[in-house]
Motif scaffolding. Structure first.
Motif: not given
Ligand SMILES: [Fe+2]
Length: 265
Positions: A98-127
């Motif tokens: 259940n840890e936040p899903v955080l990773y990067s994809i570095d194998t292309h000419e563009l770097r992509l970063i996955a940033l998990d914004t899920q909050s613990r108790d609400t439908r709103k986001g959290d960072l």
């Protein structure tokens, strides 16, 4: 480089004899079929969250079956509806349970970063501090490569919505803006959650949201065609920025969606 983006599929239990469940399933099947026919083919496909509706194993199994037909690599990030644990198990994502899903994809000419914004108790986001620090540290490891972030909740107000700001803390906008200001290599942030097509910016980065693939949950100003179409985005990297195109594809099988009260977001 071409990226295809899906969001807010909200797949619901396929065992329920419900036209909305079938409509959402057909929307995804239609989009997958259309993305596989794109010419040129996408290098990457991203799903920016809310893959399922109720966090059940059968919903994730259905998602896995439908998305396994995609011919390009798929990367996902959780939305407020998702289970991190089940998303991890289904799509072999890095990290633990259940840890936040955080990773990067570095194998292309563009770097992509996955940033998990899920909050613990609400439908709103959290960072929270941990995720903001992770983002800054990750961006620091490569400051020269053009970079895009994909996340569920948009870090800007969706001004066309009755509820424009969707993070639990007001400060999040300034905190993300400060990080992007220190990292002008970030050229775009791809989001979902709003169930609308929307464009904005934060610091030097453009922000775009794609509407929900689930036709019954769209909140865009009503376009009569949209209710019968699968909708997804393509983003073409050209000259250091993205050209975004919204694709409308008539559903292969049309189950007329029924509109309900305000969507769950
Ligand atoms: Fe959603």
């Amino acid at each position: 480089m071409l990226i295809a983006q899906l969001a807010d599929t909200h797949l619901s239990d396929p065992l329920m004899d419900d036209p909305i469940s079938h409509s959402r399933m057909e929307c995804l099947r239609t989009a997958v079929n259309a993305i596989n026919k794109l010419d040129p083919s996408p290098s990457i496909i991203i799903h920016t969250g809310d893959m399922v509706q109720n966090r059940t194993h059968s919903e994730y199994k259905l998602a896995q079956i439908l998305l396994s037909d995609l011919q390009a690599p798929l990367y996902v990030v959780p939305g407020n509806r998702d289970s991190r644990r089940m998303l991890r198990e289904t799509f072999d994502l890095p990290g633990n349970r259940n840890e936040p899903v955080l990773y990067s994809i570095d194998t292309h000419e563009l770097r992509l970063i996955a940033l998990d914004t899920q909050s613990r108790d609400t439908r709103k986001g959290d960072l929270d501090e941990f995720r903001l620090r992770w983002l800054e540290n990750t961006l620091n490891t490569n400051k020269s490569k053009p970079t895009a972030i994909f996340m569920h909740h948009p870090p800007v107000p969706i001004t066309t919505s009755t509820f424009p700001w969707q993070f639990i803390r007001e400060e999040t906008r300034e905190e993300v803006s400060a990080i992007i200001s220190r990292h002008p290599q970030v050229i775009r942030i791809f989001c979902g959650h709003s169930h609308r097509l929307f464009r904005s910016s934060i610091a030097t980065a453009e922000v775009s949201t794609v509407t929900s693939l689930a036709a019954d949950l769209r909140m865009d100003d009503k376009n009569p065609l949209q209710d019968r179409d699968a909708v997804y985005h393509t983003h073409t990297l050209k000259g250091g920025s993205f050209i975004t195109k919204t694709h409308f594809v008539p559903m292969l099988i049309n189950h007329k969606p029924m509109h309900k009260d305000p969507p769950i977001g």
